[in-house]
Design a protein around this motif. Structure first.
Motif, short mmCIF file in Angstrom:
data_model
loop_
_atom_site.label_atom_id
_atom_site.label_comp_id
_atom_site.label_asym_id
_atom_site.label_seq_id
_atom_site.Cartn_x
_atom_site.Cartn_y
_atom_site.Cartn_z
N ALA A 1 0.84 -1.20 0.00
CA ALA A 1 0.00 0.00 0.00
C ALA A 1 0.87 1.25 0.00
O ALA A 1 2.09 1.18 0.19
CB ALA A 1 -0.92 0.00 1.22
N ALA A 2 0.23 2.38 -0.24
CA ALA A 2 0.92 3.67 -0.33
C ALA A 2 1.91 3.85 0.81
O ALA A 2 1.57 3.64 1.98
CB ALA A 2 -0.10 4.79 -0.33
N GLY A 3 3.15 4.23 0.46
CA GLY A 3 4.19 4.43 1.44
C GLY A 3 5.19 3.30 1.51
O GLY A 3 6.30 3.47 2.03
N ASP A 4 4.83 2.13 0.98
CA ASP A 4 5.73 0.99 1.01
C ASP A 4 6.81 1.10 -0.07
O ASP A 4 6.51 1.45 -1.22
CB ASP A 4 4.96 -0.32 0.80
N ASN A 5 8.05 0.79 0.31
CA ASN A 5 9.12 0.62 -0.67
C ASN A 5 9.11 -0.84 -1.10
O ASN A 5 9.34 -1.73 -0.28
CB ASN A 5 10.48 0.99 -0.05
N VAL A 6 8.79 -1.09 -2.35
CA VAL A 6 8.49 -2.44 -2.80
C VAL A 6 9.42 -2.92 -3.92
O VAL A 6 10.00 -2.13 -4.65
CB VAL A 6 7.03 -2.55 -3.30
N THR A 7 9.52 -4.24 -4.01
CA THR A 7 10.08 -4.90 -5.18
C THR A 7 8.93 -5.70 -5.79
O THR A 7 8.28 -6.47 -5.08
CB THR A 7 11.24 -5.83 -4.81
N VAL A 8 8.68 -5.48 -7.05
CA VAL A 8 7.56 -6.11 -7.73
C VAL A 8 8.07 -6.89 -8.93
O VAL A 8 8.84 -6.35 -9.75
CB VAL A 8 6.52 -5.06 -8.19
N TYR A 9 7.67 -8.16 -9.05
CA TYR A 9 8.03 -8.98 -10.20
C TYR A 9 6.86 -9.00 -11.17
O TYR A 9 5.70 -9.24 -10.76
CB TYR A 9 8.41 -10.39 -9.75
N LEU A 10 7.17 -8.73 -12.44
CA LEU A 10 6.15 -8.55 -13.46
C LEU A 10 6.26 -9.61 -14.54
O LEU A 10 7.33 -10.15 -14.81
CB LEU A 10 6.29 -7.16 -14.11
N SER A 11 5.16 -9.86 -15.21
CA SER A 11 5.16 -10.70 -16.41
C SER A 11 4.38 -9.97 -17.49
O SER A 11 3.66 -9.00 -17.22
CB SER A 11 4.51 -12.06 -16.13
N GLY A 12 4.55 -10.43 -18.74
CA GLY A 12 3.81 -9.83 -19.84
C GLY A 12 4.44 -8.58 -20.41
O GLY A 12 3.79 -7.84 -21.16
N ILE A 13 5.69 -8.30 -20.04
CA ILE A 13 6.35 -7.09 -20.53
C ILE A 13 7.83 -7.36 -20.75
O ILE A 13 8.45 -8.13 -20.00
CB ILE A 13 6.15 -5.92 -19.55
#
Length: 490
Positions: free
Chosen positions: A328-340
């Motif tokens: 949620a807003a304020g979090d420093n995140v690492t996000v793994y994506l697919s489809g790109i």
């Protein structure tokens, strides 16, 4: 045999991921979790200050005193630094892990570390102090709620950092312009001046008026004496010379009082990208990191990537290297994506929902405040514009009016020149970089000059989204001003 080779080379089909929550249910879950009794504040803090003030040493020693650095690592850093004749850098090596950083003895890139305090889950961003790496500092400051300013109390050292050529002033203005409102000032190396209270008071009384003038409220400024190398007043005040006159908080005590700013979890997702990398051993697809400015995200969610026309699916979310069901807003995140593909996303890209796209703009109006300029600004002046983690060549194409900083009253329309410390409304036109790049990321191949092709980047007005509506202006290696976007022209 041929069939088996074809089978081996066939692309792996990833299983679709179902979202665990509806958007409304996820917002409710986030609100419930964050309001639970006993839940900690979530805050990010950037460490700033003039080169050699002791920023990395302070953070390395603080992490050790808090039990976040193993004794084995401390000994390893100590032996390795002694081996090359740089034993005084052993604590800094906790933060400065790059080979070039250790060779040169300066921080070059942002180092991110998570520290669990009794009342705050704190993300620390250690920033470079050298003027050559200010762009990296800007990227880190755009992800911070608070700042720890480290100054050197040594005779002549504070003055060198605070003078016109020092980085102390520029760092203070930078982080305040990017929305950081809480500031802790660590008056470091006070042991080198015999724990002098007079020296501490002198530095505090010199800095405070400038901090207030820069926009910090006096109640949001705290001065703390310390000696990072010796570990005095980081987590405990065990120095008798300091105890004789200082009864205030330690660095750790003050960090534990940081509060979370209001987070807009109901607004549309805005996730500027600060880093892009290939997935690790246990991770598929492409990884990105950044700070979620507004909204909530979960695995299975599809987001548009701007600039460009690509859509990516969130496959996994990590916070502090732990897999989580949502962010949620304020979090420093690492996000793994697919489809790109990697070519379609870069540092400065922004992820957002297709139902609420961030506007793409190449020309806009900004209300700016100019700093201590070496040269005045005229119409047609070329600058480097910084927005989140992106920097883009730009031209101040029109000087619209100068404004009284206190009242907001218009002082003069169509001024011919802007001088230092003035406030004005200006029109800014973005230009493509001079180097060949990726058009999808806003860096198409072109040449600079009056005929340079314009480029569009994802931005918003300050009233629509404060974090997405702030910009910084640099020229010839110095930060000349900062402002907010008031109108998007096209």
């Amino acid at each position: 045999m041929i069939a088996s080779l074809e089978l081996a080379s066939a692309p792996v089909v990833e299983e679709p991921i179902e979202m665990s929550f509806t958007h409304a249910k996820l917002v409710e879950e986030v609100r419930k979790t964050r309001s639970m009794s006993g839940s900690k504040n979530i805050a990010s803090m950037i460490v700033i200050g003039h080169v050699d003030a002791g920023k990395s040493t302070l953070m390395g020693r603080l992490l050790y005193e808090l039990g976040e650095i193993a004794e084995k690592q401390r000994i390893s850093n100590e032996r390795a630094s002694e081996k090359i004749g740089k034993s005084s850098f052993s604590w800094a090596w906790t933060m400065d892990s790059l080979g070039e950083e250790r060779d040169r003895g300066v921080t070059m890139d942002i180092t991110q570390t998570s520290v669990p305090l009794p009342h705050v889950d704190l993300t620390i961003l250690d920033a470079p102090g050298h003027r050559d790496f200010v762009p990296n500092l800007i990227s880190g400051a755009s992800q911070a709620d608070a700042a720890l300013l480290v100054v050197d109390a040594g005779t002549g050292e504070f003055e060198a950092g605070f003078s016109g050529g020092g980085q102390t002033r520029e760092h203070i203005l930078l982080v305040r312009s990017l929305g950081v409102s809480s500031l802790i000032v660590a008056v470091n190396k006070l042991d080198t001046v015999g724990w002098s209270q007079a020296r501490f008071d002198e530095i505090s009384s010199t800095l405070k008026p400038f901090l207030v003038q820069s926009g910090y409220h006096p109640s949001k400024i705290t001065f703390i004496p310390c000696a990072a190398m010796k570990g005095v007043n980081l987590t405990k005040n065990e120095g008798p010379e300091l105890q004789a006159w200082y009864k205030g908080p330690t660095i750790a005590d003050q960090l534990d009082t940081l509060t979370s700013p209001t987070r807009d979890i109901e607004a549309a997702v805005r996730l500027p990208v600060s880093n892009v990398f290939r997935g690790g051993v246990n991770s598929s697809g492409l990884g990105i990191s950044g700070r979620l400015l507004t909204g909530v995200i979960q695995p299975g969610e599809k987001l548009r990537v701007l600039p460009g026309d690509e859509t990516a699916t969130i496959r996994r979310i990590e916070i502090e290297e732990n897999v989580v069901p949502w962010a949620a807003a304020g979090d420093n995140v690492t996000v793994y994506l697919s489809g790109i593909e990697r070519i379609s996303i870069g540092v400065g890209s922004v992820l957002c929902p297709a139902s609420s796209l961030v506007p793409l703009a190449s020309k806009f109006v900004a209300q700016i405040i100019l700093f201590d300029l070496s040269l005045p600004v005229t119409s047609g002046a070329t600058v480097e514009l910084f927005h989140q983690s992106r920097d883009t060549p730009a031209t101040i194409s029109k000087l619209i009016e100068t404004i009284d900083r206190a009242s907001g009253k218009i002082l003069k329309t169509k001024p011919r020149v802007l001088t230092k410390n003035s406030s004005a409304r200006v029109e800014i036109q973005l230009r493509s970089p001079t180097t060949f790049g990726n058009p999808a990321n806003g860096s198409g191949a072109t040449t600079s000059g009056t005929g340079a092709k314009s480029v569009s980047i994802p931005i918003e007005t300050f009233t629509a989204n404060k974090d997405m509506g702030r910009v910084l202006l640099r020229r010839n290696g110095e930060t000349i001003g900062a402002g907010i976007i008031t109108e998007i022209i096209g």
